[in-house]
Design a protein around this motif. Structure first.
Motif, mmCIF file in Angstrom:
data_model
loop_
_atom_site.group_PDB
_atom_site.id
_atom_site.type_symbol
_atom_site.label_atom_id
_atom_site.label_comp_id
_atom_site.label_asym_id
_atom_site.label_seq_id
_atom_site.Cartn_x
_atom_site.Cartn_y
_atom_site.Cartn_z
ATOM 1 N N VAL A 171 13.848 -38.393 -38.588
ATOM 2 C CA VAL A 171 14.007 -37.912 -37.224
ATOM 3 C C VAL A 171 12.688 -37.978 -36.452
ATOM 4 O O VAL A 171 12.648 -38.381 -35.279
ATOM 5 C CB VAL A 171 14.569 -36.472 -37.221
ATOM 6 N N ALA A 172 11.590 -37.596 -37.090
ATOM 7 C CA ALA A 172 10.290 -37.610 -36.409
ATOM 8 C C ALA A 172 9.890 -39.031 -36.023
ATOM 9 O O ALA A 172 9.368 -39.270 -34.933
ATOM 10 C CB ALA A 172 9.224 -36.980 -37.293
ATOM 11 N N ALA A 173 10.138 -39.973 -36.927
ATOM 12 C CA ALA A 173 9.817 -41.370 -36.634
ATOM 13 C C ALA A 173 10.677 -41.897 -35.494
ATOM 14 O O ALA A 173 10.211 -42.663 -34.641
ATOM 15 C CB ALA A 173 10.016 -42.229 -37.881
ATOM 16 N N PHE A 174 11.947 -41.480 -35.461
ATOM 17 C CA PHE A 174 12.836 -41.894 -34.379
ATOM 18 C C PHE A 174 12.317 -41.382 -33.041
ATOM 19 O O PHE A 174 12.245 -42.128 -32.050
ATOM 20 C CB PHE A 174 14.244 -41.352 -34.645
ATOM 21 N N ALA A 175 11.940 -40.105 -33.007
ATOM 22 C CA ALA A 175 11.463 -39.506 -31.759
ATOM 23 C C ALA A 175 10.191 -40.191 -31.274
ATOM 24 O O ALA A 175 10.038 -40.476 -30.077
ATOM 25 C CB ALA A 175 11.220 -38.011 -31.960
ATOM 26 N N ARG A 176 9.249 -40.462 -32.182
ATOM 27 C CA ARG A 176 7.998 -41.104 -31.788
ATOM 28 C C ARG A 176 8.240 -42.521 -31.285
ATOM 29 O O ARG A 176 7.619 -42.970 -30.304
ATOM 30 C CB ARG A 176 7.023 -41.126 -32.967
ATOM 31 N N THR A 177 9.155 -43.246 -31.905
ATOM 32 C CA THR A 177 9.452 -44.608 -31.484
ATOM 33 C C THR A 177 10.022 -44.633 -30.075
ATOM 34 O O THR A 177 9.629 -45.453 -29.239
ATOM 35 C CB THR A 177 10.438 -45.271 -32.458
ATOM 36 N N LEU A 178 10.947 -43.731 -29.786
ATOM 37 C CA LEU A 178 11.489 -43.656 -28.423
ATOM 38 C C LEU A 178 10.431 -43.200 -27.438
ATOM 39 O O LEU A 178 10.400 -43.672 -26.292
ATOM 40 C CB LEU A 178 12.688 -42.710 -28.383
ATOM 41 N N GLN A 179 9.565 -42.303 -27.860
ATOM 42 C CA GLN A 179 8.522 -41.803 -26.964
ATOM 43 C C GLN A 179 7.606 -42.923 -26.506
ATOM 44 O O GLN A 179 7.265 -43.011 -25.326
ATOM 45 C CB GLN A 179 7.715 -40.718 -27.676
ATOM 46 N N VAL A 180 7.209 -43.799 -27.424
ATOM 47 C CA VAL A 180 6.292 -44.882 -27.076
ATOM 48 C C VAL A 180 7.046 -46.051 -26.430
ATOM 49 O O VAL A 180 6.707 -46.490 -25.322
ATOM 50 C CB VAL A 180 5.523 -45.376 -28.313
ATOM 51 N N ASN A 181 8.063 -46.549 -27.103
ATOM 52 C CA ASN A 181 8.706 -47.783 -26.650
ATOM 53 C C ASN A 181 9.582 -47.614 -25.412
ATOM 54 O O ASN A 181 9.603 -48.495 -24.541
ATOM 55 C CB ASN A 181 9.556 -48.368 -27.782
ATOM 56 N N PHE A 196 -9.724 -52.822 -8.721
ATOM 57 C CA PHE A 196 -9.124 -54.086 -8.292
ATOM 58 C C PHE A 196 -8.175 -53.951 -7.102
ATOM 59 O O PHE A 196 -7.899 -54.917 -6.404
ATOM 60 C CB PHE A 196 -8.320 -54.712 -9.436
ATOM 61 N N GLY A 197 -7.607 -52.764 -6.920
ATOM 62 C CA GLY A 197 -6.501 -52.578 -5.994
ATOM 63 C C GLY A 197 -5.206 -52.429 -6.784
ATOM 64 O O GLY A 197 -5.170 -52.602 -8.002
ATOM 65 N N ALA A 198 -4.128 -52.104 -6.109
ATOM 66 C CA ALA A 198 -2.836 -51.902 -6.781
ATOM 67 C C ALA A 198 -2.327 -53.214 -7.373
ATOM 68 O O ALA A 198 -2.445 -54.271 -6.752
ATOM 69 C CB ALA A 198 -1.817 -51.348 -5.798
ATOM 70 N N PRO A 199 -1.753 -53.180 -8.565
ATOM 71 C CA PRO A 199 -1.245 -54.403 -9.173
ATOM 72 C C PRO A 199 0.070 -54.869 -8.569
ATOM 73 O O PRO A 199 0.942 -54.055 -8.258
ATOM 74 C CB PRO A 199 -1.045 -54.011 -10.644
ATOM 75 N N ARG A 200 0.199 -56.183 -8.380
ATOM 76 C CA ARG A 200 1.486 -56.763 -7.978
ATOM 77 C C ARG A 200 2.339 -57.102 -9.198
ATOM 78 O O ARG A 200 3.555 -57.208 -9.085
ATOM 79 C CB ARG A 200 1.272 -58.033 -7.145
ATOM 80 N N PHE A 201 1.689 -57.283 -10.328
ATOM 81 C CA PHE A 201 2.410 -57.644 -11.549
ATOM 82 C C PHE A 201 2.047 -56.651 -12.647
ATOM 83 O O PHE A 201 0.869 -56.421 -12.914
ATOM 84 C CB PHE A 201 2.050 -59.064 -11.996
ATOM 85 N N VAL A 202 3.059 -56.072 -13.278
ATOM 86 C CA VAL A 202 2.851 -55.177 -14.400
ATOM 87 C C VAL A 202 3.725 -55.649 -15.551
ATOM 88 O O VAL A 202 4.943 -55.832 -15.382
ATOM 89 C CB VAL A 202 3.179 -53.717 -14.037
ATOM 90 N N VAL A 203 3.098 -55.868 -16.701
ATOM 91 C CA VAL A 203 3.814 -56.364 -17.880
ATOM 92 C C VAL A 203 3.675 -55.328 -18.988
ATOM 93 O O VAL A 203 2.572 -55.006 -19.419
ATOM 94 C CB VAL A 203 3.258 -57.721 -18.347
ATOM 95 N N ASN A 204 4.793 -54.814 -19.447
ATOM 96 C CA ASN A 204 4.827 -53.791 -20.493
ATOM 97 C C ASN A 204 4.958 -54.439 -21.869
ATOM 98 O O ASN A 204 6.047 -54.865 -22.271
ATOM 99 C CB ASN A 204 6.031 -52.867 -20.269
ATOM 100 N N CYS A 205 3.844 -54.528 -22.588
ATOM 101 C CA CYS A 205 3.869 -55.053 -23.954
ATOM 102 C C CYS A 205 3.553 -53.992 -24.997
ATOM 103 O O CYS A 205 3.671 -54.245 -26.198
ATOM 104 C CB CYS A 205 2.877 -56.204 -24.106
ATOM 105 N N ALA A 206 3.109 -52.809 -24.558
ATOM 106 C CA ALA A 206 2.758 -51.750 -25.506
ATOM 107 C C ALA A 206 4.004 -51.279 -26.254
ATOM 108 O O ALA A 206 5.075 -51.110 -25.663
ATOM 109 C CB ALA A 206 2.112 -50.586 -24.777
ATOM 110 N N GLY A 207 3.859 -51.075 -27.534
ATOM 111 C CA GLY A 207 4.987 -50.595 -28.322
ATOM 112 C C GLY A 207 4.616 -50.467 -29.781
ATOM 113 O O GLY A 207 3.565 -50.946 -30.218
ATOM 114 N N ILE A 208 5.466 -49.817 -30.540
ATOM 115 C CA ILE A 208 5.259 -49.673 -31.975
ATOM 116 C C ILE A 208 6.508 -50.145 -32.702
ATOM 117 O O ILE A 208 7.626 -50.053 -32.187
ATOM 118 C CB ILE A 208 4.931 -48.226 -32.368
#
Length: 254
Positions: A102-112, A75-87
């Motif tokens: 602790v593991a759940a905390f680390a994974r949550t920060l890693q994704v979100n 498509f070409g480079a995006p002008r609009f990027v919307v971050n909705c990914a998360g857990i």
């Protein structure tokens, strides 16, 4: 900024807020890349709107880099990027029988948090090379997603609230840094929204959930989030800020 004819990339767009945003921007004339960890879901939305399905884990930087390259090639480079990914995680700091999270905390920060930062970084690099538009020399808009839990974190939401608080804290410094490129950054903090998790709940449980929402006294709809994304893109003064989209709700401790 004009949406019609522009390229948009939405993460977490295989369902929920991301899917609604992808459909909305497509309906306004944008060419939309639908990025999701779940490729079949991304493909379903992309086929529906004539977009491009892209698979990536936002916490995986090489995968995000490959995704942006795929979008640029198609498509070409995006002008609009919307971050909705998360857990969403629900785990107490100290659970039953002394169990730690602790593991759940680390994974949550890693994704979100790290995932949002990674996508935002690649978005900025892609937008930097675009031609400036209009009298302000605008090149692009990045919209990130936090949560009212950033301010109203409930018991069991320490990891989730911390991750979303980090997204909010990045907003102003990111907007200040990227201003020289004509790139705006804003964040939406949704309240209680209709999701796949709430679809099957009995009426009495839904009534309990919505009891603290002043007006309108109901769950938010994904299309209302998408409407705010549109308004952020179109309004050139919305920059460096976080907007609560919550019906004036303030979450109780539990």
């Amino acid at each position: 900024m004009e949406i019609a004819g522009s390229v948009a990339l939405v993460t977490g767009a295989g369902s929920g807020l991301g899917a609604a945003t992808a459909r909305h921007l497509s309906g306004l004339g944008a060419r939309v890349a639908v990025l999701d960890f779940d490729l079949p879901r991304a493909s379903h939305v992309a086929q529906e709107i004539g977009g491009l399905a892209v698979q990536a884990d936002v916490a995986d930087e090489p995968a995000v880099a490959a995704a942006f390259a795929q979008v640029a090639a198609a498509f070409g480079a995006p002008r609009f990027v919307v971050n909705c990914a998360g857990i969403g995680t629900a785990a107490r700091i100290l659970g039953r029988e002394g169990k730690l999270s602790v593991a759940a905390f680390a994974r949550t920060l890693q994704v979100n948090l790290l995932g949002t930062y990674t996508v935002m970084s690649h978005a900025a690099r892609a937008m930097e090379g675009l031609a400036p538009l209009g009298p302000d020399g605008a090149r692009g808009v990045i919209v990130n997603t936090a949560s009212v839990a950033w301010q109203d974190g409930q018991i069991g939401q320490a990891a989730y609230a911390a991750s979303k608080g980090g997204v909010v804290s990045m907003t102003l410094p990111a907007a200040r840094e990227l201003a020289r490129f004509g790139i705006r950054v804003a964040t939406i903090a949704p309240g209680m929204f209709e999701t796949a998790m709430t679809d099957g709940l009995p009426p009495d449980v839904l009534a309990t959930i919505t009891a603290n929402i002043p007006f309108p006294p109901r769950l938010g709809q994904a299309g209302e989030y998408a409407m705010l994304v549109e308004q952020i893109i179109r309004n050139p003064l919305l920059n460096g800020t976080t907007i609560r989209l919550d019906g004036a709700v303030r979450l109780p401790p539990r």
